[in-house]
Enzyme design. Structure first.
Site, mmCIF file in Angstrom:
data_model
loop_
_atom_site.group_PDB
_atom_site.id
_atom_site.type_symbol
_atom_site.label_atom_id
_atom_site.label_comp_id
_atom_site.label_asym_id
_atom_site.label_seq_id
_atom_site.Cartn_x
_atom_site.Cartn_y
_atom_site.Cartn_z
ATOM 1 N N LYS A 192 0.840 -1.206 0.000
ATOM 2 C CA LYS A 192 0.000 0.000 0.000
ATOM 3 C C LYS A 192 0.875 1.256 0.000
ATOM 4 O O LYS A 192 1.585 1.519 0.958
ATOM 5 C CB LYS A 192 -0.897 0.042 1.239
ATOM 6 C CG LYS A 192 -1.862 1.232 1.186
ATOM 7 C CD LYS A 192 -2.586 1.470 2.488
ATOM 8 C CE LYS A 192 -2.014 2.618 3.299
ATOM 9 N NZ LYS A 192 -2.022 3.919 2.620
ATOM 10 N N GLY A 245 6.955 4.738 8.298
ATOM 11 C CA GLY A 245 6.039 5.834 8.607
ATOM 12 C C GLY A 245 6.224 6.274 10.038
ATOM 13 O O GLY A 245 7.319 6.172 10.598
ATOM 14 N N VAL A 249 1.760 4.933 14.109
ATOM 15 C CA VAL A 249 1.180 3.883 13.262
ATOM 16 C C VAL A 249 1.993 2.589 13.374
ATOM 17 O O VAL A 249 1.424 1.494 13.378
ATOM 18 C CB VAL A 249 1.050 4.363 11.794
ATOM 19 C CG1 VAL A 249 0.591 3.234 10.887
ATOM 20 C CG2 VAL A 249 0.071 5.523 11.712
ATOM 21 N N CYS A 302 12.984 11.010 7.519
ATOM 22 C CA CYS A 302 12.969 10.453 8.871
ATOM 23 C C CYS A 302 14.310 10.652 9.570
ATOM 24 O O CYS A 302 14.381 10.725 10.782
ATOM 25 C CB CYS A 302 12.601 8.983 8.817
ATOM 26 S SG CYS A 302 13.496 8.131 7.541
ATOM 27 N N GLU A 399 9.301 14.807 16.122
ATOM 28 C CA GLU A 399 9.656 14.878 14.705
ATOM 29 C C GLU A 399 8.736 15.874 14.004
ATOM 30 O O GLU A 399 7.525 15.717 14.014
ATOM 31 C CB GLU A 399 9.464 13.483 14.105
ATOM 32 C CG GLU A 399 9.888 13.387 12.677
ATOM 33 C CD GLU A 399 9.868 11.951 12.180
ATOM 34 O OE1 GLU A 399 8.910 11.224 12.497
ATOM 35 O OE2 GLU A 399 10.807 11.563 11.477
HETATM 36 P P1 NAP Z 1 1.711 7.578 8.842
HETATM 37 O O1 NAP Z 1 0.365 7.970 9.316
HETATM 38 O O2 NAP Z 1 2.549 6.735 9.700
HETATM 39 O O3 NAP Z 1 1.516 6.876 7.421
HETATM 40 C C1 NAP Z 1 2.410 5.989 6.789
HETATM 41 C C2 NAP Z 1 1.620 4.938 6.044
HETATM 42 O O4 NAP Z 1 0.875 4.134 6.960
HETATM 43 C C3 NAP Z 1 0.595 5.522 5.077
HETATM 44 O O5 NAP Z 1 0.508 4.695 3.941
HETATM 45 C C4 NAP Z 1 -0.667 5.470 5.923
HETATM 46 O O6 NAP Z 1 -1.856 5.553 5.204
HETATM 47 C C5 NAP Z 1 -0.503 4.142 6.624
HETATM 48 N N1 NAP Z 1 -1.344 3.980 7.817
HETATM 49 C C6 NAP Z 1 -1.968 4.937 8.559
HETATM 50 N N2 NAP Z 1 -2.677 4.370 9.564
HETATM 51 C C7 NAP Z 1 -2.510 3.035 9.465
HETATM 52 C C8 NAP Z 1 -2.978 1.916 10.216
HETATM 53 N N3 NAP Z 1 -3.780 2.052 11.275
HETATM 54 N N4 NAP Z 1 -2.582 0.689 9.844
HETATM 55 C C9 NAP Z 1 -1.766 0.513 8.803
HETATM 56 N N5 NAP Z 1 -1.300 1.522 8.032
HETATM 57 C C10 NAP Z 1 -1.661 2.781 8.354
HETATM 58 O O7 NAP Z 1 2.511 8.829 8.457
HETATM 59 P P2 NAP Z 1 1.906 10.142 7.808
HETATM 60 O O8 NAP Z 1 0.512 10.412 8.269
HETATM 61 O O9 NAP Z 1 2.086 10.016 6.370
HETATM 62 O O10 NAP Z 1 2.880 11.210 8.443
HETATM 63 C C11 NAP Z 1 2.775 11.537 9.832
HETATM 64 C C12 NAP Z 1 4.133 11.632 10.460
HETATM 65 O O11 NAP Z 1 4.805 10.380 10.368
HETATM 66 C C13 NAP Z 1 5.103 12.575 9.795
HETATM 67 O O12 NAP Z 1 4.926 13.890 10.130
HETATM 68 C C14 NAP Z 1 6.395 12.026 10.265
HETATM 69 O O13 NAP Z 1 6.687 12.470 11.559
HETATM 70 C C15 NAP Z 1 6.178 10.551 10.292
HETATM 71 N N6 NAP Z 1 6.698 9.894 9.069
HETATM 72 C C16 NAP Z 1 7.857 9.224 9.133
HETATM 73 C C17 NAP Z 1 8.360 8.632 7.987
HETATM 74 C C18 NAP Z 1 9.636 7.889 7.959
HETATM 75 O O14 NAP Z 1 10.244 7.781 6.906
HETATM 76 N N7 NAP Z 1 10.083 7.317 9.044
HETATM 77 C C19 NAP Z 1 7.684 8.731 6.798
HETATM 78 C C20 NAP Z 1 6.474 9.418 6.768
HETATM 79 C C21 NAP Z 1 5.996 9.972 7.919
HETATM 80 P P3 NAP Z 1 -2.613 6.981 5.235
HETATM 81 O O15 NAP Z 1 -1.793 7.846 4.377
HETATM 82 O O16 NAP Z 1 -3.952 6.701 4.703
HETATM 83 O O17 NAP Z 1 -2.652 7.492 6.658
#
Ligand code: NAP
Ligand code: MG
Length: 499
Positions: A192, A245, A249, A302, A399
Site C-alpha cells: 500500500k 512511517g 502507526v 525520517c 519529529e
Molecule cells: P503515517 O500515518 O505513519 O503513514 C504511513 C503509512 O501508513 C501511510 O501509507 C498510511 O496511510 C498508513 N497507515 C496509517 N494508519 C494506518 C494503520 N492504522 N494501519 C496501517 N497503516 C496505516 O505517516 P503520515 O501520516 O504520512 O505522516 C505523519 C508523520 O509520520 C510525519 O509527520 C512524520 O513524523 C512521520 N513519518 C515518518 C516517515 C519515515 O520515513 N520514518 C515517513 C512518513 C511519515 P494513510 O496515508 O492513509 O494514513
C-alpha cells in the site's frame, strides 16, 4: 474499467508526457476497487485536483492476498530459481533506467519535491533494484559441522506473502526499498502506497508487468491507512509486514500483528536526529552538510538532522553562516530551474509543521529565522530555525518533518553526547570534527542506527539503514535487509546412525 491519468510537461526540467493507470494492481492487471470509490490526488503546488485513483477496501486486500498466495505457491517462491528472479529484477532496473525522466517528473509533481531532488531519488531507486538483482542468486545457507553420522545444512527460504506499507515522503524510493529485497528472496507482495503520493508506485506496476514478473507476485493497492493498512496488518494470510512511517502507526501495526497471526514485523519509523558540530570542525563543510541534513526533501526525511548541536567556541560564527546559507534557499515551483525547495506534500503535513512552529514560539524558544508560510497558495513553508530552546520543548523532542531545525549550544563532549541521546528515537546522527579520535569516539557513543562523520544524509544501496529504540525494528538495504525476508530452515540428514 479503471482509467488512466495523463500529464504533459513542458517545463525547463522536463518535456514529455506521462501516463499512469489509476486502478488497483491485483494479479497482474489494473482493476477498480470493489466498492467503486476513489481518492483525490492533489497537486501540492496549488492544492488542485491532479487525478482520482481507486480506493481499495478490505475486500480488495483479501483478493490481493489470494493472488499473492497463489503466485507464491505456483510461479514464484520456491518455484523460481534465484537466477531467474535476478534476471527479472535486472530487467526492471533497465526499464526504470529508460523511464528515469518520466518517473522523476511524476515524483516531483505528486510529492512537491524539486525535480533535482526527485532525480536523485530515482537514481537511488534504480541502483537499489540493480543491487538486489545481484543478490537473488546469492542467497545461501550453511553446512554445519556435526559428526560423520549426520549431515546438516540450512536453507534461507522466502517467508511467503509480505505486506508492505509506505509513506509519502520518498514514494518511489520507499517502494523500491521494500519490493527489491522481498523479490530477490522469493516473496510475493501486497503493498500500500500513501494515498497522498501513489503515482510513481502505479507507474512502477506497469514496468513490473513489462519486466515479466508473473501475475500476483507484486500487488499494489491504493487506499487509506485505517482501512487498507489495517486490513493488511491484521490479515491472517500475510506472513510478514514491513512498514515505513510514523511511530504511532508503527505501534498500531505491531498490535495488529500480535492480535492476528504474529506475523513478523519490521518498522522504519521516525527520528529526531542530532547533528553535532565541534569547535574543531571544518566550518564550511559542516555548514553545507548541515543544510543538506536539515533541508533535504524539505525536511520530510525520517533521518533529518533537525537537532543541531554546536560547540560554544564556534557557535556564533556557525549561527551567522548557517543563517545566511538557509536564507539563500530558493522556494518555488519544483520544476523551475532556479528552485531549491518545493511545497510540502499535503495540507495535513503543512498544518502539522505550522503547528510545531507555533508551539516553539509559545514554549518560549527564539524564532531566529523563517516561521511563515511562503506565498499564498500551495503548501510552501520558509526554512525555519529556532534557538534558545529547552530540552523538554516539543520542537526539540518531536519529529517535525519539515524545514524546521533547532540550534543548541553545548560545552563539551560528555554534555553533547548526553543531550544527543536524550530522545526516544535513534535513527541517525552526524558528527563534525577534524579530530579523528573525537569524531569516532562520539560516533560510537551516539545511540543510532546510522552515524555520519563529516557528512549527513549520505546513502548507498549496500549500506544498512534503520533505527535504535523507537526509530524502528530491523534494517533496510544491504545484505542486512535480506534476513528479514527469509526463514531459516535447518535440515538434518541422518547418514545411517540407528537408534
Ligand atoms: P503515517 O500515518 O505513519 O503513514 C504511513 C503509512 O501508513 C501511510 O501509507 C498510511 O496511510 C498508513 N497507515 C496509517 N494508519 C494506518 C494503520 N492504522 N494501519 C496501517 N497503516 C496505516 O505517516 P503520515 O501520516 O504520512 O505522516 C505523519 C508523520 O509520520 C510525519 O509527520 C512524520 O513524523 C512521520 N513519518 C515518518 C516517515 C519515515 O520515513 N520514518 C515517513 C512518513 C511519515 P494513510 O496515508 O492513509 O494514513
Ligand atoms: Mg497518516
Amino acid at each position: 474499467m479503471p482509467s488512466t491519468f495523463t500529464r504533459s510537461f513542458d517545463t525547463p526540467s522536463y518535456k514529455g508526457t506521462v501516463t499512469v493507470p489509476t486502478g488497483l494492481f491485483i494479479n497482474g492487471t489494473f482493476v477498480d476497487g470493489s466498492e467503486q470509490t476513489t481518492i483525490d490526488v492533489l497537486n501540492p503546488v496549488n492544492g488542485k485536483l491532479l487525478t482520482k485513483i481507486s480506493e481499495a477496501s478490505a475486500h480488495d486486500v483479501d483478493t490481493a492476498v489470494k493472488a499473492a498466495k497463489e503466485a507464491f505457491d505456483t510461479t514464484w517462491g520456491l518455484n523460481t530459481a534465484g537466477a531467474k528472479r535476478g534476471e527479472l529484477l535486472y530487467k526492471l532496473y533497465t526499464l526504470m533506467d529508460a523511464a528515469k525522466d518520466e518517473l522523476t517528473a511524476l515524483e516531483a509533481l505528486d510529492n512537491g519535491k524539486t525535480f533535482a531532488w526527485a532525480k536523485d531519488d530515482v537514481e537511488f531507486a534504480i541502483s537499489t533494484v540493480k543491487y538486489y538483482a545481484g543478490w537473488a542468486d546469492k542467497i545461501t545457507g550453511q553446512t554445519l559441522e556435526t559428526d560423520e553420522r549426520k549431515f546438516v545444512y540450512t536453507r534461507h527460504e522466502p517467508i511467503g506473502v509480505v505486506g508492505q506499507i509506505i509513506p509519502w515522503n520518498f514514494p518511489l524510493l520507499m517502494f523500491v526499498w521494500k519490493i527489491a529485497p522481498a523479490l530477490a528472496t522469493g516473496n510475493t507482495i501486497v503493498l500500500k502506497p500513501s494515498e497522498f503520493t501513489p503515482l510513481t508506485a502505479l507507474r512502477m506496476c506497469v514496468l513490473i508487468q513489462e519486466a515479466g514478473f508473473p501475475p500476483g507476485v507484486v500487488n499494489v493497492i491504493t487506499g487509506y491507512g485505517n482501512t487498507v493498512g489495517a486490513a493488511i496488518s491484521s490479515h491472517m494470510g500475510i506472513d510478514k509486514i514491513a512498514f515505513t512511517g510514523s511511530t504511532v502507526v508503527g505501534r498500531k501495526i505491531m498490535e495488529a500483528a500480535a492480535k492476528s497471526n504474529l506475523k513478523t514485523v519490521t518498522l522504519e519509523l521516525g527520528g529526531k536526529s542530532p547533528n553535532i558540530i565541534f569547535n574543531s570542525a571544518d566550518l564550511e563543510n559542516a555548514i553545507e552538510w548541515t543544510a543538506h541534513g536539515l533541508y533535504w526533501n524539505h525536511g520530510a526525511a525520517c533521518c533529518a538532522g533537525s537537532r543541531i548541536f554546536v560547540q560554544s567556541g564556534i557557535y556564533d560564527k556557525f549561527l551567522e553562516a548557517f543563517t545566511k546559507r538557509s536564507q539563500a534557499i530558493r522556494i518555488g515551483d519544483p520544476f523551475a530551474a532556479d528552485v531549491d525547495q518545493g511545497p510540502m506534500s499535503s495540507e495535513a503535513q503543512f498544518n502539522r509543521i505550522m503547528g510545531y512552529i507555533e508551539s516553539g514560539k509559545k514554549d518560549g524558544a527564539t524564532l531566529h529565522m523563517g516561521g511563515n508560510r511562503f506565498g499564498t497558495e500551495g503548501y510552501f513553508i520558509q526554512p525555519t530555525i529556532f534557538t534558545d530552546t529547552k530540552p523538554e520543548m516539543k520542537i526539540v523532542q518531536e519529529e517535525i518533518f519539515g524545514p524546521v531545525g533547532v540550534i543548541i549550544k553545548f560545552e563539551d563532549e560528555d554534555d553533547v553526547v548526553r543531550q544527543a541521546n536524550n530522545t526516544l528515537y535513534g535513527l541517525a546522527a552526524g558528527v563534525f570534527s577534524q579530530d579523528v579520535n573525537q569524531a569516532i569516539r562520539t560516533a560510537h557513543r551516539i545511540q543510532a542506527g546510522t552515524c555520519w562523520v563529516n557528512c549527513f544524509n549520505n546513502f548507498a544501496p549496500n549500506i544498512p539503514f534503520g533505527g535504535y529504540r523507537q526509530s524502528g525494528i530491523g534494517r533496510e538495504m544491504g545484505e542486512y535487509a535480506l534476513e528479514h525476508y527469509t526463514n531459516v530452515k535447518a535440515v538434518h540428514i541422518n547418514l545411517g546412525h540407528r537408534r
